[in-house]
Design a protein around this motif. Structure first.
Motif, PDB file in Angstrom:
ATOM      1  N   PRO A 174       0.806  -1.228   0.000  1.00  0.00           N
ATOM      2  CA  PRO A 174       0.000   0.000   0.000  1.00  0.00           C
ATOM      3  C   PRO A 174       0.841   1.280   0.000  1.00  0.00           C
ATOM      4  N   ALA A 175       2.001   1.272   0.639  1.00  0.00           N
ATOM      5  CA  ALA A 175       2.862   2.462   0.649  1.00  0.00           C
ATOM      6  C   ALA A 175       3.370   2.757  -0.768  1.00  0.00           C
ATOM      7  N   GLN A 176       3.669   1.716  -1.528  1.00  0.00           N
ATOM      8  CA  GLN A 176       4.131   1.917  -2.899  1.00  0.00           C
ATOM      9  C   GLN A 176       2.975   2.331  -3.802  1.00  0.00           C
ATOM     10  N   GLN A 177       1.784   1.824  -3.539  1.00  0.00           N
ATOM     11  CA  GLN A 177       0.599   2.265  -4.285  1.00  0.00           C
ATOM     12  C   GLN A 177       0.357   3.756  -4.051  1.00  0.00           C
ATOM     13  N   ALA A 178       0.588   4.220  -2.828  1.00  0.00           N
ATOM     14  CA  ALA A 178       0.430   5.642  -2.505  1.00  0.00           C
ATOM     15  C   ALA A 178       1.468   6.472  -3.263  1.00  0.00           C
ATOM     16  N   ARG A 179       2.681   5.963  -3.378  1.00  0.00           N
ATOM     17  CA  ARG A 179       3.703   6.682  -4.144  1.00  0.00           C
ATOM     18  C   ARG A 179       3.305   6.770  -5.611  1.00  0.00           C
ATOM     19  N   LEU A 180       2.771   5.686  -6.155  1.00  0.00           N
ATOM     20  CA  LEU A 180       2.321   5.678  -7.542  1.00  0.00           C
ATOM     21  C   LEU A 180       1.228   6.728  -7.757  1.00  0.00           C
ATOM     22  N   ALA A 181       0.383   6.906  -6.773  1.00  0.00           N
ATOM     23  CA  ALA A 181      -0.734   7.855  -6.880  1.00  0.00           C
ATOM     24  C   ALA A 181      -0.279   9.318  -6.889  1.00  0.00           C
ATOM     25  N   THR A 182       1.003   9.591  -6.598  1.00  0.00           N
ATOM     26  CA  THR A 182       1.485  10.974  -6.619  1.00  0.00           C
ATOM     27  C   THR A 182       1.659  11.509  -8.036  1.00  0.00           C
ATOM     28  N   TYR A 183       1.645  10.625  -9.026  1.00  0.00           N
ATOM     29  CA  TYR A 183       1.803  11.052 -10.411  1.00  0.00           C
ATOM     30  C   TYR A 183       0.439  11.439 -10.980  1.00  0.00           C
ATOM     31  N   PRO A 184       0.336  12.623 -11.595  1.00  0.00           N
ATOM     32  CA  PRO A 184      -0.953  13.020 -12.166  1.00  0.00           C
ATOM     33  C   PRO A 184      -1.300  12.174 -13.393  1.00  0.00           C
ATOM     34  N   GLY A 185      -2.582  12.040 -13.644  1.00  0.00           N
ATOM     35  CA  GLY A 185      -3.021  11.273 -14.801  1.00  0.00           C
ATOM     36  C   GLY A 185      -2.831   9.786 -14.586  1.00  0.00           C
ATOM     37  N   THR A 186      -2.811   9.060 -15.681  1.00  0.00           N
ATOM     38  CA  THR A 186      -2.623   7.619 -15.615  1.00  0.00           C
ATOM     39  C   THR A 186      -1.142   7.305 -15.457  1.00  0.00           C
ATOM     40  N   SER A 187      -0.812   6.574 -14.413  1.00  0.00           N
ATOM     41  CA  SER A 187       0.565   6.139 -14.190  1.00  0.00           C
ATOM     42  C   SER A 187       0.556   4.629 -13.967  1.00  0.00           C
ATOM     43  N   VAL A 188       1.578   3.967 -14.509  1.00  0.00           N
ATOM     44  CA  VAL A 188       1.630   2.507 -14.486  1.00  0.00           C
ATOM     45  C   VAL A 188       3.022   2.074 -14.033  1.00  0.00           C
ATOM     46  N   TYR A 189       3.081   1.260 -12.991  1.00  0.00           N
ATOM     47  CA  TYR A 189       4.357   0.682 -12.564  1.00  0.00           C
ATOM     48  C   TYR A 189       4.679  -0.460 -13.516  1.00  0.00           C
TER      49      TYR A 189
END
Length: 172
Positions: A151-166
């Motif tokens: 979940p902490a890494q999912q939160a980091r991913l959510a900091t990018y605006p728009g669609t972001s994909v790891y």
């Protein structure tokens, strides 16, 4: 490194490349993605062996900022690099090519250079966050989407605006 006229080059990023990196970033990204020079300088200081620039005719036209990491861990937008002492992956944080250099293949060249460095270091994977509709480019480079489990890494991913994909790619 001396560069012949018309030649394409890839070399280690240096502190004196910062102005060129900022100009490329400004030309490529909307305001939501631009990261300030002081942060980029700190990242370069944290991971000096994994930042590269590429250019044409003696002028820096592209850059790749990366760092030794652990698969599954990512950097938030505007976050500091957290260099892993026991890395197993090379995290590609930012690849940008100035629009004036489009079609020269600088992006893929930088990525291949980074992979060679990672393989030599013994890292088995390369990871990144795809932004600004770049998933197709990264898929052509062999990356596949993967949802961060933590979940902490999912939160980091959510900091990018728009669609972001790891995304992850196996190396070697």
């Amino acid at each position: 490194m001396a560069v012949a006229a018309g030649a394409v080059f890839v070399r280690a990023m240096r502190a004196d490349d910062l102005d060129a990196v900022l100009a490329i970033q400004l030309a490529c990204y909307g305001a939501g993605f631009v990261e300030d020079g002081a942060l980029i300088a700190r990242r370069l200081a944290a991971a000096p062996e994994t930042g590269w620039v590429a250019g044409h005719e003696g002028t820096v036209r592209a850059y790749l900022a990366a760092y030794p990491s652990i698969a599954g861990k990512l950097t938030a937008l505007h976050g500091e690099f957290e260099v892993a002492p026991e890395a197993d992956a090379l995290y590609l944080h930012d690849l940008a090519v100035h629009p004036a250099a489009s079609g020269l293949g600088l992006g893929p060249q930088l990525v291949r250079h980074a992979w060679a460095h990672a393989v030599k270091a013994g890292w088995r994977q390369s990871t990144l966050v795809s932004v600004q509709a770049s998933v197709g480019f990264w898929e052509r480079q062999g990356y596949a989407a993967m949802q961060p489990a933590d979940p902490a890494q999912q939160a980091r991913l959510a900091t990018y605006p728009g669609t972001s994909v790891y995304m992850v790619r196996r190396l070697g």
